[in-house]
Design an enzyme around this catalytic site. Structure first.
Site, PDB file in Angstrom:
ATOM      1  CD  GLU A   1      -2.210   1.555   2.543  1.00 36.78           C
ATOM      2  OE1 GLU A   1      -2.450   0.868   3.543  1.00 36.78           O
ATOM      3  OE2 GLU A   1      -2.071   2.794   2.569  1.00 36.78           O
TER       4      GLU A   1
ATOM      5  CB  CYS B   1      -3.118   5.390   3.971  1.00 33.46           C
ATOM      6  SG  CYS B   1      -2.134   4.491   5.148  1.00 33.46           S
TER       7      CYS B   1
END
Lengths: 529, 529
Positions: free
Chosen positions: A266, A303
């Site tokens: 990620e 994120c």
């Protein structure tokens, strides 16, 4: 901090590294923290990998109950660390107590969710096609499928969630749930926190009488340990949360192995927020303030931080910008996770300042490595021309894209790189515009929110924390939520296998009482095959 | 063959290529077949990809019923081609009529299976976690997940199944079922067969009033078209069945794109058969004969051809070798698919002859490109030392590994590369040995068979036609059976989305009447959310 050994953990053994030392820095004060952690080398990676490999066959066939209990024991052991863990995590990350206590709750809840996932057995995806001996022109064999663990998994802890995306975070929990031994490469920003959580996992391994190779924890500065881990033939998959450069380096290593392996990295996301005209005219100020609250969460080090706002020019957007600007100006400086992240943020906003117009800037930091919130605007035409304006600036900086009309807004959507999330702020009258944006956004992101903010990722069954490249390296999965377990599984089919050799999950009579697909039809927990 | 145009198909338009010509060769006679097919170039790839991309949004949201009907219409259109298709496929492949009629049945059955899979809606993997507004410390949002198609898919037809793994074969059927437009790069060995099946798909697209970009079919010699397809930004996944070199070249291209994409390449497998001592002593001759029958199927040109037999030395194995050798000596030569495949086979057996001992050789070929069955033996110790002996020789050649004991048999199992299948021939007394082999084999293969032969791949729900590298490039999937649809899907989560914007699959009341996971519990077809 006498509890800390400053050592890596290979199975049940604490070992001293032989490479360069790692020291945590308290980002709030700049003070170095004890103990030092000597980095591991390739020989340590080799030992941990061999141990993981030797534990694999036995661990992957633990009963559903035994494996679930193990996950729950890890959670209890983490909780038993008490304030020692929270205090150390605060010192290493600069994050406030309430946030870390919440993150601990999330981490333990996540382990318990995976325990329940393991027990349910749905992840085995059992399919049984019984034999059809009289079928013409050819009989059908008895065919049964289950999923098995892929093998030992390398997990790279993230800087921004020292508990929930780290040593016993989502990657570790889902890999262990799948039946994979895990070797964690600790993030160098929080070695003490990592060691404490590593102790908790080690205790759980021992209490549950599992083979010690089920879990190891390695420290290492630079890329030596990480690259050696991903290159090791025993490792069969990789979980990573971090920078695009870091993720891409691991991906390159994984792909250049004699046997390539999947990497679940990620990497980066700027999480566009589309504020549609009706929403702007109904509640521009409230939206502007809500947006800045989301932007400032965790010093912008999420994120899913909203790094981009897209809206059509006009009095509504003016009011939004005014409210957001005011909120930014009032924003207190917040301590960032590490000096390196702080420096990268300074570089990022310096580049944004060269390419976009500054709307407002938060209060300056006083000491340590503090992040000053900054908000920019730029015309859509400039955004469409510039790749640099799409680069993630990790921290509380965001850019408002001013579009001439809805067509230009659509163009911006189409130009976006892959993202974890997209958000739509809509009012009743915006439904048609939203409907034209949705098909574009579905191809760009893993999660679409309406009238919320992207920060905050629920750990549940329906969550997708993932998305098209470069948000992640593998768009087919999620790293948060129960579906994350599927990353570490692969199907195996058994043809005409005698009952005595079949795994329990596939036996007649459904001894595990799990959901199974029999001849294409779903059979339920209490039926028999 | 006046029905054949010798053209590529871009959407509903037949076009002439501008590159080097392709001509089928009848491998039974060596005669070149009309018409010639001019190869496509990058500009054609670009047009087909643009068209596929423009069809994607509408095609991926077709109703389950419309998409299922489309798949069924393709099947009917293929059947409507009648003997023209079978005759052309026979001429281009050298395969016998009965085999190709069977393969047509399998191809159409596969399309109809995917129609039923689409209708069931299980592939959407719908998960709904309803909002919990009163939850402490934070409320939970309403979260709903479904899977959507990844985007246009490039499919590479295989030489050895001109129908079932080609233009409308398993990759195409599963990609279309998932909602992905497909661009097929036809295999140059059977262009006329490809064109005929392309016509059938084209007719189905038109009858079902789908956007023309849903399907294109490109011809091209060499790697230009294939590489350009995989490199095209519109393409989001690749299905391939063929050689290891071919698959690896596509994988390298896919990984070096600005946005890497998944490649599902089924590449090579030698499908070990372990004949255990009890089975040998009970029925060595029957096993030897059964093995050669499997070896000879389709001139050995099956992905699951048994290219390796592993057994412990002794009178049982002697009897097996004697029976197998006799059966090989009686084996008639069979026409191979192409001159190139025939040449590669000749090279392969020449290398085997240098490295192993020949047991028997079948009858020599008379004309054209015929494959002579050959059987070799080698001591396990030599196999364990040699990488060359594990290389796939595509055709009816097989190698018997003679082991000193069961421990050496286990070592051979551990040394194997990834495979599509492994087979165990067992008797009652072999259960303990089988039990020690199973964990090793589970890590090496996608399908384990007991007391059968690996050739013959059932199209059903439980099938796994896949396996660890280098059998395939992605061990997490299967290319045969209903689970193949998952290769072309990715999850998207919708958070707090108004009912009016949600896709039907996720709406309250379950209007599609599909199985859904609600709050972690499986809700069945007729319940309401």
């Amino acid at each position: 901090m006498s509890l800390l050994k400053g050592q890596s953990l290979i199975g049940q053994h604490w070992i001293d590294g032989t490479r360069q030392e790692i020291r945590a820095i308290n980002p709030a004060t700049g003070v170095m923290l004890d103990p030092p952690y000597k980095g591991c080398g390739e020989e340590d990676v080799e030992r941990a990998s061999e141990l993981a490999n030797s534990a694999f066959d036995s661990y992957r066939e633990t009963s559903l109950e035994a494996r679930a209990t193990f996950l729950e024991t890890i959670a209890s052991e983490i909780e038993a660390l008490g304030d020692v863990l929270i205090d150390r995590a605060m010192a290493e990350s600069g994050l406030p107590r309430a946030r870390l206590e919440g993150e601990r709750g999330r981490t333990c809840g996540q382990l318990r969710l995976f325990a329940s996932v393991v027990r349910s057995g749905e992840w085995l995806d059992v399919r049984i096609d019984p034999s059809l001996p009289d079928r013409q022109p050819l009989p059908r064999a008895d065919l049964r499928q289950r999923h098995i663990a892929v093998g030992p998994v390398a997990v790279f802890g993230a800087s921004n969630f020292p508990l929930a995306f780290s040593v016993a975070g989502g990657d570790t929990a889902s890999a262990l749930a799948a039946g994979c031994p895990v070797i964690v490469k600790a993030h160098s920003a929080h070695p003490g926190t990592s060691e404490l959580v590593g102790q908790a996992v080690q205790n759980a391994v021992s209490q549950c009488q599992l083979p010690e190779g089920v879990f190891s924890l390695l420290f290492g500065s630079g890329r030596e340990v990480g690259q050696a881990l991903v290159a090791n033939p025993a490792i069969q998959a990789v979980g990573f949360t971090g920078s695009r450069a870091g993720g891409m380096a691991l991906l390159a290593t994984a792909q250049s192995r004699a046997q390539p392996i999947p990497v679940y990295a990620e990497m980066s996301s700027i999480n566009p927020v589309f504020v549609l005209p009706g929403a702007l005219s109904a509640r521009a100020r409230v939206l502007g303030e809500g947006f800045v609250a989301s932007l400032n969460m965790g010093a912008g080090q999420f994120c899913t931080n909203p790094g981009l706002v897209i809206a059509v020019k006009g009095s509504g957007l003016d009011a939004f910008i005014e409210a957001a600007g005011a909120a930014v100006s009032e924003s207190c400086a917040q301590t960032m996770l590490t000096p390196g992240i702080h420096q990268a943020y300074e570089n990022g906003i310096s580049q944004l300042s060269d390419n976009a117009q500054e709307v407002a800037r938060g209060k300056p930091g006083k000491e340590g490595y503090q992040c000053q919130t900054v908000l920019y605007t730029t015309p859509a035409i400039d955004f469409l021309r510039s790749k640099a304006l799409q680069e993630e600036v990790f921290g509380a900086a965001s850019l408002i894209i001013e579009c001439n009309d809805e067509h230009e807004m659509q163009q911006v959507a189409k130009r976006l790189e892959g993202q974890l999330t997209a958000t739509l702020q809509v009012d009743e009258e915006d439904m048609e515009v939203a409907r034209t944006l949705l098909p574009v956004l579905e191809q760009k992101v893993g999660r679409i929110l309406v009238n919320g903010w992207p920060t905050g990722v629920e750990v549940c069954h329906a969550m997708v924390h993932g998305g098209p490249f470069p948000a992640t390296s593998d768009t087919r999965t999620t790293s948060v939520g129960s579906a994350a377990i599927h990353r570490f599984l692969r199907p195996v089919c058994y043809q005409d296998m005698p009952m005595a050799l079949l795994p329990d999950a596939l036996k007649d009579g459904n001894p595990l009482k799990i959901a199974r697909l029999v001849d294409g039809k779903r059979e339920h927990d209490n039926d028999n095959a």
